[in-house]
Design a protein around this motif. Structure first.
Motif, PDB file in Angstrom:
ATOM      1  N   SER A  47       0.832  -1.211   0.000  1.00 31.83           N
ATOM      2  CA  SER A  47       0.000   0.000   0.000  1.00 31.83           C
ATOM      3  C   SER A  47       0.861   1.253   0.000  1.00 31.83           C
ATOM      4  O   SER A  47       0.815   2.062   0.938  1.00 31.83           O
ATOM      5  N   PRO A  48       1.672   1.476  -1.054  1.00 33.13           N
ATOM      6  CA  PRO A  48       2.536   2.660  -1.076  1.00 33.13           C
ATOM      7  C   PRO A  48       1.756   3.964  -1.132  1.00 33.13           C
ATOM      8  O   PRO A  48       2.303   5.022  -0.815  1.00 33.13           O
ATOM      9  N   GLU A  49       0.488   3.913  -1.524  1.00 34.27           N
ATOM     10  CA  GLU A  49      -0.310   5.131  -1.549  1.00 34.27           C
ATOM     11  C   GLU A  49      -0.596   5.645  -0.134  1.00 34.27           C
ATOM     12  O   GLU A  49      -0.920   6.823   0.052  1.00 34.27           O
ATOM     13  N   ILE A  50      -0.476   4.761   0.865  1.00 31.98           N
ATOM     14  CA  ILE A  50      -0.685   5.170   2.258  1.00 31.98           C
ATOM     15  C   ILE A  50       0.612   5.698   2.853  1.00 31.98           C
ATOM     16  O   ILE A  50       0.650   6.766   3.460  1.00 31.98           O
ATOM     17  N   ALA A  51       1.686   4.926   2.674  1.00 31.38           N
ATOM     18  CA  ALA A  51       2.996   5.313   3.211  1.00 31.38           C
ATOM     19  C   ALA A  51       4.037   4.387   2.608  1.00 31.38           C
ATOM     20  O   ALA A  51       3.723   3.272   2.172  1.00 31.38           O
ATOM     21  N   PRO A  52       5.308   4.824   2.556  1.00 30.74           N
ATOM     22  CA  PRO A  52       6.364   3.932   2.078  1.00 30.74           C
ATOM     23  C   PRO A  52       6.410   2.665   2.921  1.00 30.74           C
ATOM     24  O   PRO A  52       6.276   2.706   4.141  1.00 30.74           O
ATOM     25  N   ASN A  53       6.578   1.560   2.260  1.00 29.72           N
ATOM     26  CA  ASN A  53       6.680   0.254   2.917  1.00 29.72           C
ATOM     27  C   ASN A  53       5.407  -0.154   3.649  1.00 29.72           C
ATOM     28  O   ASN A  53       5.440  -1.093   4.456  1.00 29.72           O
ATOM     29  N   ALA A  54       4.300   0.526   3.412  1.00 27.08           N
ATOM     30  CA  ALA A  54       3.058   0.162   4.078  1.00 27.08           C
ATOM     31  C   ALA A  54       2.427  -1.036   3.384  1.00 27.08           C
ATOM     32  O   ALA A  54       2.611  -1.266   2.184  1.00 27.08           O
ATOM     33  N   GLY A  55       1.679  -1.806   4.166  1.00 25.28           N
ATOM     34  CA  GLY A  55       1.001  -2.949   3.595  1.00 25.28           C
ATOM     35  C   GLY A  55      -0.041  -3.495   4.535  1.00 25.28           C
ATOM     36  O   GLY A  55      -0.114  -3.140   5.720  1.00 25.28           O
ATOM     37  N   LEU A  56      -0.868  -4.379   4.002  1.00 26.80           N
ATOM     38  CA  LEU A  56      -1.937  -5.020   4.761  1.00 26.80           C
ATOM     39  C   LEU A  56      -1.867  -6.514   4.538  1.00 26.80           C
ATOM     40  O   LEU A  56      -1.818  -6.982   3.396  1.00 26.80           O
ATOM     41  N   ASP A  57      -1.860  -7.277   5.634  1.00 29.28           N
ATOM     42  CA  ASP A  57      -1.939  -8.734   5.575  1.00 29.28           C
ATOM     43  C   ASP A  57      -3.336  -9.169   5.997  1.00 29.28           C
ATOM     44  O   ASP A  57      -3.886  -8.664   6.985  1.00 29.28           O
ATOM     45  N   LEU A  58      -3.900 -10.121   5.270  1.00 33.10           N
ATOM     46  CA  LEU A  58      -5.149 -10.774   5.635  1.00 33.10           C
ATOM     47  C   LEU A  58      -4.917 -12.276   5.551  1.00 33.10           C
ATOM     48  O   LEU A  58      -4.338 -12.751   4.572  1.00 33.10           O
ATOM     49  N   TYR A  59      -5.378 -13.032   6.560  1.00 30.01           N
ATOM     50  CA  TYR A  59      -5.047 -14.455   6.540  1.00 30.01           C
ATOM     51  C   TYR A  59      -6.051 -15.312   7.302  1.00 30.01           C
ATOM     52  O   TYR A  59      -6.788 -14.832   8.163  1.00 30.01           O
ATOM     53  N   TRP A  60      -6.062 -16.575   6.920  1.00 28.83           N
ATOM     54  CA  TRP A  60      -6.758 -17.647   7.628  1.00 28.83           C
ATOM     55  C   TRP A  60      -5.766 -18.795   7.774  1.00 28.83           C
ATOM     56  O   TRP A  60      -5.130 -19.207   6.804  1.00 28.83           O
ATOM     57  N   ILE A  61      -5.606 -19.296   8.998  1.00 31.06           N
ATOM     58  CA  ILE A  61      -4.668 -20.389   9.263  1.00 31.06           C
ATOM     59  C   ILE A  61      -5.402 -21.474  10.037  1.00 31.06           C
ATOM     60  O   ILE A  61      -5.949 -21.234  11.121  1.00 31.06           O
ATOM     61  N   GLY A  62      -5.410 -22.682   9.479  1.00 27.29           N
ATOM     62  CA  GLY A  62      -5.964 -23.837  10.173  1.00 27.29           C
ATOM     63  C   GLY A  62      -4.864 -24.612  10.871  1.00 27.29           C
ATOM     64  O   GLY A  62      -3.742 -24.726  10.364  1.00 27.29           O
ATOM     65  N   TYR A  63      -5.179 -25.163  12.040  1.00 31.65           N
ATOM     66  CA  TYR A  63      -4.174 -25.870  12.844  1.00 31.65           C
ATOM     67  C   TYR A  63      -4.834 -27.051  13.544  1.00 31.65           C
ATOM     68  O   TYR A  63      -5.930 -26.914  14.118  1.00 31.65           O
ATOM     69  N   GLU A  64      -4.159 -28.198  13.521  1.00 29.00           N
ATOM     70  CA  GLU A  64      -4.660 -29.395  14.193  1.00 29.00           C
ATOM     71  C   GLU A  64      -3.529 -30.021  14.992  1.00 29.00           C
ATOM     72  O   GLU A  64      -2.407 -30.146  14.496  1.00 29.00           O
ATOM     73  N   ARG A  65      -3.827 -30.412  16.244  1.00 26.77           N
ATOM     74  CA  ARG A  65      -2.822 -31.006  17.114  1.00 26.77           C
ATOM     75  C   ARG A  65      -3.467 -32.083  17.981  1.00 26.77           C
ATOM     76  O   ARG A  65      -4.521 -31.865  18.582  1.00 26.77           O
ATOM     77  N   GLU A  66      -2.828 -33.221  18.054  1.00 26.83           N
ATOM     78  CA  GLU A  66      -3.284 -34.289  18.926  1.00 26.83           C
ATOM     79  C   GLU A  66      -2.750 -34.081  20.341  1.00 26.83           C
ATOM     80  O   GLU A  66      -1.620 -33.645  20.531  1.00 26.83           O
TER      81      GLU A  66
END
Length: 462
Positions: free
Chosen positions: A232-251
């Motif tokens: 997102s350089p239009e907002i600021a230098p080196n600016a950015g947005l992360d969006l995520y979904w992470i699934g996790y399974e553990r016994e």
């Protein structure tokens, strides 16, 4: 998809005879050496003449489109702890030795093969030595990656053993600070289109064992998901947005409320950037799922804001990190303990005692650049329990103190100072000292002595 991959592979062979575009400049060294591309050295104008550069670009054809890169990291580190949360563990000083040589083969612009070995040894008590201390000789990374055009963007597929880091490593990181970094077995597909980079991945973490070449994928855990970043350089230098979904399974996951199989989904967003001396890295996460017969509802908000006085001598900076990380409300109902999955090592500082679960945390930092590669930082960390019905956890998510009926909220106070020196581009040194003063909760639930820590390391890489 398979036809597209076969076409890309054929194009890689043909492309080996055609010069690929040179990068703008040689990369900086990275903790994950697989992130570096030394193709810029194809142009003699980008070379400094340093002897080690001859190993970074070994052309395999006249045009230099195909080339071999060799390199290595060597780190020697010493740590000492006086007093411990666990009275069964002794005071001790110990050494870590780690070497990580690697080789990368690039065949034109579409195909590369990367391999990295790991040798990690520790000289410490059997009462305290664990999987992050010693693993002998192992394959740390070994993968193939195929890339090619996808419409107006680029698609790459990577499969094999690999180190993985997303965002600021609050959920999935390299675990670089301890002696044994973390790697995964699995695959990742990455699409770069417009200002977006999107990853789809499925991995199992590698379980570290003390012998040579005996590390295997942990069949009791898996992680998968989607992670997208928009510049997102239009907002600021080196600016950015992360969006995520992470699934996790553990016994057989263990929390203060008990032991059961865990199925967890994490939804998150991160906003980061820099502007006029300010830099920021703010993230919010929500977790849903099941823990045995219980449901999961957990969350975390993490902020990191810094201001650098760039016009002042020594370029001092002030920084404030603040976290609120959910804990459980007690047995029954639903599990509220946040799970940071696979976070970076030494999450809250060099002493590395407390992990990101069931916490309210304030972490002010100040630092200066002393010139000639020297830097000095100092920090204080204040810890409270977010829930009085949950315990305190370590960095890998292990329960280190159950709630044990204590109604005290304050966990402890930590102070540390770190002196660093980048002697050359290849050699760095670091000295650190820290003190952890237990608060009322730790004093009421077990040993409550002041923990003292010193550490020092030297690292060489090329």
């Amino acid at each position: 998809m398979l036809r597209a991959l076969r076409t890309a592979a054929a194009a890689a062979v043909v492309g080996a005879a055609v010069a690929a575009p040179a990068a703008a400049e040689p990369p900086s060294f990275s903790n994950n050496r697989a992130d570096e591309d030394w193709g810029a050295l194809r142009d003699p104008a980008n070379r400094t003449g340093a002897a080690w550069e001859s190993f970074k670009f070994l052309p395999l054809d006249a045009a230099g489109a195909s080339f071999l890169t060799l390199g290595a990291d060597l780190r020697l580190r010493f740590e000492r702890y006086d007093n411990n949360f666990d009275s069964a563990k002794p005071d001790e000083g110990y050494g870590w030795t780690r070497i990580m040589p690697y080789a990368e083969l690039r065949l034109g612009p579409h195909l590369r093969v990367f391999g990295q070995a790991l040798g990690a040894w520790a000289d410490r008590s059997a009462l305290t030595e664990g999987p992050v201390d010693e693993t002998g000789l192992e394959v740390l990374q070994g993968f193939a990656e195929l890339a090619g055009p996808a419409g107006t963007g680029e698609l790459s597929v990577r499969a094999g053993r690999q180190m993985v880091a997303f965002g600021s490593e609050r959920l999935i990181g390299l675990r670089f600070g301890p002696n044994v970094p973390l790697s995964f077995d699995g695959a990742r597909a990455r699409l770069q289109l417009g200002g977006w980079t999107a990853d789809a991945f499925a991995y199992r973490p590698v379980a570290n064992a003390p012998g040579d070449f005996d590390d295997r994928a942990d069949l009791g855990r898996k992680v998968y998901g989607l992670y997208a970043t928009r510049a997102s350089p239009e907002i600021a230098p080196n600016a950015g947005l992360d969006l995520y979904w992470i699934g996790y399974e553990r016994e057989d996951a263990r929390f203060d409320s008990g032991v059961a199989d865990e199925r967890r989904q994490t939804f998150g967003a991160r906003f980061f950037g820099s502007l006029d001396g300010w830099s920021w890295n703010h993230e919010a996460m929500l977790q849903l799922g099941s823990f045995g017969r219980e449901s999961i509802f957990a969350w975390s908000v993490a902020t990191d804001t810094r201001y650098t006085f760039s016009t002042v001598p020594l370029g001092p900076f002030v920084e404030l990190k603040a976290n609120v990380i959910s804990g459980d409300g007690g047995p029954g109902g639903r599990l509220g303990t946040f799970n940071a999955l696979f976070p970076k090592g030494k999450y809250f500082g060099e002493i590395g005692l407390i992990g990101p679960a069931n916490l309210i945390n304030l972490h002010p930092v100040i630092g200066v650049s002393l010139g000639s590669g020297w830097s000095l930082t100092a920090a204080a960390v204040f810890y409270w329990r977010q829930s009085l019905d949950d315990g305190v956890y370590g960095n890998p998510g292990n329960l280190i103190r159950p709630s044990a009926g204590s109604r005290a909220r304050y966990v402890g106070t930590q102070a540390e100072i770190v002196l660093g020196w980048e002697a050359t581009r290849n050699i760095t040194l670091e000295l650190s000292s820290a003190v952890f003063e237990p608060g009322r909760f730790l004093s009421e639930t077990g040993p409550g002595k002041t923990v003292r820590f010193v550490g020092g390391e030297i690292q060489f890489r090329y």
